[in-house]
Design a protein around this motif. Structure first.
Motif, PDB file in Angstrom:
ATOM      1  N   ARG A   1       0.808  -1.224   0.000  1.00 54.22           N
ATOM      2  CA  ARG A   1       0.000   0.000   0.000  1.00 54.22           C
ATOM      3  C   ARG A   1       0.838   1.269   0.000  1.00 54.22           C
ATOM      4  N   ILE A   2       2.158   1.184   0.310  1.00 56.36           N
ATOM      5  CA  ILE A   2       3.006   2.387   0.269  1.00 56.36           C
ATOM      6  C   ILE A   2       4.236   2.195  -0.630  1.00 56.36           C
ATOM      7  N   ALA A   3       4.394   1.006  -1.213  1.00 58.22           N
ATOM      8  CA  ALA A   3       5.573   0.734  -2.036  1.00 58.22           C
ATOM      9  C   ALA A   3       5.639   1.621  -3.278  1.00 58.22           C
ATOM     10  N   ALA A   4       4.482   2.060  -3.780  1.00 61.07           N
ATOM     11  CA  ALA A   4       4.474   2.918  -4.970  1.00 61.07           C
ATOM     12  C   ALA A   4       5.228   4.220  -4.741  1.00 61.07           C
TER      13      ALA A   4
ATOM     14  N   LEU B   1       8.178   4.553  -3.526  1.00 60.13           N
ATOM     15  CA  LEU B   1       9.562   4.374  -3.983  1.00 60.13           C
ATOM     16  C   LEU B   1       9.672   4.566  -5.487  1.00 60.13           C
ATOM     17  N   VAL B   2       8.752   3.944  -6.232  1.00 58.18           N
ATOM     18  CA  VAL B   2       8.748   4.123  -7.677  1.00 58.18           C
ATOM     19  C   VAL B   2       8.422   5.570  -8.019  1.00 58.18           C
ATOM     20  N   GLY B   3       7.609   6.211  -7.192  1.00 56.49           N
ATOM     21  CA  GLY B   3       7.291   7.616  -7.410  1.00 56.49           C
ATOM     22  C   GLY B   3       8.514   8.503  -7.355  1.00 56.49           C
ATOM     23  N   HIS B   4       9.457   8.211  -6.458  1.00 64.74           N
ATOM     24  CA  HIS B   4      10.691   8.992  -6.387  1.00 64.74           C
ATOM     25  C   HIS B   4      11.526   8.803  -7.658  1.00 64.74           C
ATOM     26  N   LEU B   5      11.548   7.583  -8.175  1.00 67.07           N
ATOM     27  CA  LEU B   5      12.240   7.322  -9.442  1.00 67.07           C
ATOM     28  C   LEU B   5      11.598   8.138 -10.566  1.00 67.07           C
ATOM     29  N   LEU B   6      10.275   8.112 -10.639  1.00 68.20           N
ATOM     30  CA  LEU B   6       9.572   8.825 -11.696  1.00 68.20           C
ATOM     31  C   LEU B   6       9.784  10.329 -11.596  1.00 68.20           C
ATOM     32  N   ALA B   7       9.810  10.860 -10.376  1.00 64.62           N
ATOM     33  CA  ALA B   7      10.061  12.295 -10.202  1.00 64.62           C
ATOM     34  C   ALA B   7      11.455  12.665 -10.696  1.00 64.62           C
ATOM     35  N   ALA B   8      12.426  11.774 -10.458  1.00 61.11           N
ATOM     36  CA  ALA B   8      13.794  12.045 -10.901  1.00 61.11           C
ATOM     37  C   ALA B   8      13.942  11.919 -12.406  1.00 61.11           C
ATOM     38  N   ALA B   9      13.041  11.147 -13.059  1.00 59.09           N
ATOM     39  CA  ALA B   9      13.088  10.982 -14.511  1.00 59.09           C
ATOM     40  C   ALA B   9      12.172  11.964 -15.229  1.00 59.09           C
ATOM     41  N   ASN B  10      11.587  12.908 -14.492  1.00 66.41           N
ATOM     42  CA  ASN B  10      10.705  13.896 -15.090  1.00 66.41           C
ATOM     43  C   ASN B  10      11.524  14.938 -15.841  1.00 66.41           C
ATOM     44  N   GLY B  11      11.085  15.284 -17.040  1.00 68.41           N
ATOM     45  CA  GLY B  11      11.839  16.219 -17.864  1.00 68.41           C
ATOM     46  C   GLY B  11      12.087  17.555 -17.215  1.00 68.41           C
TER      47      GLY B  11
ATOM     48  N   VAL C   1       0.564   0.227 -10.238  1.00 65.90           N
ATOM     49  CA  VAL C   1       0.531  -1.189  -9.876  1.00 65.90           C
ATOM     50  C   VAL C   1       1.939  -1.586  -9.409  1.00 65.90           C
ATOM     51  N   VAL C   2       2.133  -1.516  -8.093  1.00 67.09           N
ATOM     52  CA  VAL C   2       3.445  -1.764  -7.495  1.00 67.09           C
ATOM     53  C   VAL C   2       3.273  -2.721  -6.324  1.00 67.09           C
ATOM     54  N   PRO C   3       3.983  -3.845  -6.305  1.00 68.88           N
ATOM     55  CA  PRO C   3       3.850  -4.814  -5.204  1.00 68.88           C
ATOM     56  C   PRO C   3       4.690  -4.414  -3.999  1.00 68.88           C
ATOM     57  N   SER C   4       4.581  -5.197  -2.921  1.00 65.61           N
ATOM     58  CA  SER C   4       5.488  -5.025  -1.786  1.00 65.61           C
ATOM     59  C   SER C   4       6.922  -5.183  -2.257  1.00 65.61           C
ATOM     60  N   ILE C   5       7.835  -4.434  -1.621  1.00 63.17           N
ATOM     61  CA  ILE C   5       9.230  -4.388  -2.085  1.00 63.17           C
ATOM     62  C   ILE C   5      10.164  -4.567  -0.893  1.00 63.17           C
ATOM     63  N   LEU C   6      11.129  -5.468  -1.037  1.00 64.46           N
ATOM     64  CA  LEU C   6      12.188  -5.650  -0.045  1.00 64.46           C
ATOM     65  C   LEU C   6      13.396  -4.815  -0.454  1.00 64.46           C
ATOM     66  N   VAL C   7      13.894  -4.006   0.479  1.00 65.42           N
ATOM     67  CA  VAL C   7      15.083  -3.194   0.274  1.00 65.42           C
ATOM     68  C   VAL C   7      16.110  -3.574   1.316  1.00 65.42           C
ATOM     69  N   GLU C   8      17.308  -3.857   0.913  1.00 67.77           N
ATOM     70  CA  GLU C   8      18.353  -4.285   1.841  1.00 67.77           C
ATOM     71  C   GLU C   8      19.054  -3.074   2.471  1.00 67.77           C
ATOM     72  N   GLY C   9      19.415  -3.243   3.762  1.00 67.08           N
ATOM     73  CA  GLY C   9      20.381  -2.354   4.407  1.00 67.08           C
ATOM     74  C   GLY C   9      20.019  -0.909   4.546  1.00 67.08           C
ATOM     75  N   LEU C  10      18.822  -0.568   5.092  1.00 67.42           N
ATOM     76  CA  LEU C  10      18.512   0.813   5.405  1.00 67.42           C
ATOM     77  C   LEU C  10      18.875   1.118   6.860  1.00 67.42           C
ATOM     78  N   THR C  11      19.128   2.380   7.134  1.00 66.89           N
ATOM     79  CA  THR C  11      19.429   2.805   8.493  1.00 66.89           C
ATOM     80  C   THR C  11      18.130   3.128   9.219  1.00 66.89           C
ATOM     81  N   LEU C  12      17.926   2.505  10.350  1.00 66.06           N
ATOM     82  CA  LEU C  12      16.703   2.641  11.114  1.00 66.06           C
ATOM     83  C   LEU C  12      17.009   3.336  12.433  1.00 66.06           C
ATOM     84  N   ALA C  13      16.281   4.434  12.708  1.00 66.85           N
ATOM     85  CA  ALA C  13      16.419   5.137  13.974  1.00 66.85           C
ATOM     86  C   ALA C  13      15.150   4.931  14.776  1.00 66.85           C
TER      87      ALA C  13
END
Length: 448
Positions: free
Chosen positions: A241-244, A246-256, A434-446
């Motif tokens: 429900r929130i994985a999209a 992450l893809v949204g940040h990619l899309l924002a960076a690829a915006n013209g 349409v974005v599924p759950s995503i596993l990301v390795e090695g984030l810093t958690l506070a």
């Protein structure tokens, strides 16, 4: 009587020519929305809006200006055109400004195939109130739910017509129907909340209110007794429900627009591996009954399926005519247009390649780490990709959910995060993203 939007745009263009514009485009939007909120079984709030808004962009050489109005009388339209032309004459020149060449325009589209407008009658306020009441009752019936914050139902329908002096003229309508519920568990400082909601183009496709309320209640009850997780470096699963985001940040960076400004962490990454091999990010603006679909873009160009990322490699920017001209490229048909500003590039429907594993499989592979179900706030550096967000969710031990967590922060760098992602197979196909759950390795958690 509904406004005749195509005639309004013709009137705007005629007024622009008479006022001295070289070229112009006009947009007319006619919208109706109705929303009902219920609390403790009683009507809490009713909002209804309807009206017409028009926008006019005029160009004099390479100078342009935009004006908008909700007054569509003859005198108001004449004043709009005169004001827009006066503004354009004082505006700085913009070498990228200009309408599409007639050879670029969309000529044929199939509104019946897109199926964006539900022909069913508008629901009555009483119908919406009853849906909200039923959703709230279902949430309150879940053990552990102490109260609801809100339950609501809404309906909206919008018609759009775009026309320009280059010969383009086209319009379409879209509708949507929604039901949602926010529930609370605990009391005082131990309160926790969660939600569930669904939106569909067709009312008949919407899940029943009891399902929506029950899921909101179950999600909320599972958060009882949340506490901070440990601090350190851990793997993180972003729930579907929130994985999209992450893809949204990619899309924002690829915006013209970001690429033209040089303010993107992907600005020099065209052709590079930015996701694991085998993963694609595909835009498809022609999916039937999906909220982001459309028959043409905001400049009258045809739209089509395209890959933003193919086999993990960045293959396309998201461009309108202006950003494409500045980069020496062709528009990708991604112009978005409101009434008060020039077109700008934006994406429509997006899908990330799904994996073969379930979310539970990802948790099992993760071992010990964080399952994120909610993100709070945002600190994203668009130039470097540095990422930091508040989060809540569940702590996972030995692949099993151990307890709910809150008040923590996850941090990393998007370039590194996205290259390590592993998607599950649980994306919901009716969503625009349409974005599924995503596993990301090695984030810093506070946390603690």
């Amino acid at each position: 009587m509904p406004a005749d939007l195509d005639l309004l745009t013709v009137q705007l263009l005629d007024a622009a020519r008479k006022a001295g514009a070289d070229t112009a485009d006009a947009i007319a939007i006619d919208g109706t929305s109705l929303s009902i909120d219920v609390l403790k079984g009683r009507l809490e709030n009713v909002e209804r809006s309807e009206g017409v808004e028009v926008g006019l962009r005029v160009l004099i050489g390479k100078r342009q200006a935009c004006v908008a109005s909700s007054d569509v009388g003859d005198a108001a339209i004449a004043r709009m055109a005169e004001q827009a032309v006066a503004m354009a004459r004082e505006a700085p020149e913009d070498s990228s400004a200009g309408l599409a060449d007639p050879s670029q325009l969309a000529r044929n589209w199939d509104l019946a195939r897109l199926d964006l407008d539900d022909p069913a009658p508008e629901p009555s306020p009483a119908d919406l109130q009853e849906d909200a009441r039923r959703a709230e009752a279902a949430a309150l019936a879940v053990p552990g739910v102490s109260q609801t914050q809100s339950a609501g139902a809404s309906y909206g329908r919008r018609r759009v017509h775009l026309a320009a002096t280059n010969g383009f003229s086209g319009g379409y309508a879209r509708s949507q129907r929604s039901t949602s519920c926010v529930a609370i568990t605990g009391s005082g400082t131990a309160m926790e909340r969660d939600y569930f909601g669904e939106t569909r183009t067709y009312q008949t496709d919407l899940p029943d209110p009891e399902t929506i309320g029950r899921i909101a209640g179950e999600r909320t009850a599972a958060r009882a007794g949340a506490r901070k997780p440990p601090s350190g470096r851990f793997p993180v699963v972003f729930d579907e429900r929130i994985a999209a985001s992450l893809v949204g940040h990619l899309l924002a960076a690829a915006n013209g627009s970001a690429i033209v400004r040089g303010s993107s962490w992907l600005r020099d990454a065209m052709g590079e591996q930015i996701l694991p091999a085998g993963l694609d990010v595909v835009e498809d603006p022609l999916r039937p009954r999906i909220g982001g679909s459309r028959p043409f873009d905001g400049e009258g160009l045809p739209v089509a399926r395209r890959a933003v990322v193919a086999d993990g490699r960045l293959t396309s920017w998201t461009l309108d005519l202006a950003t494409a001209r500045r980069l020496g490229l062709e528009s990708t048909g991604n112009a978005s247009r409101g009434t008060s500003a020039p077109p700008s590039p934006s994406v429509t429907n997006i899908a990330l390649t799904q994996g073969a594993q379930t979310r539970d499989d990802l948790l099992a592979d993760m071992g010990t780490g964080l399952l994120v179900t909610s993100l709070i706030g945002s600190s994203i550096n668009p130039t470097t990709g540095d990422y930091s967000r508040g989060a809540s969710g569940f702590w996972v031990v030995n692949g099993q959910i151990a307890y709910p967590v809150n008040e923590c922060t996850i941090a990393g760098n998007l370039r590194e995060m996205l290259r390590s992602i592993r998607p599950a197979n649980d994306a919901r196909s009716h969503l625009s993203h349409v974005v599924p759950s995503i596993l990301v390795e090695g984030l810093t958690l506070a946390g603690e």
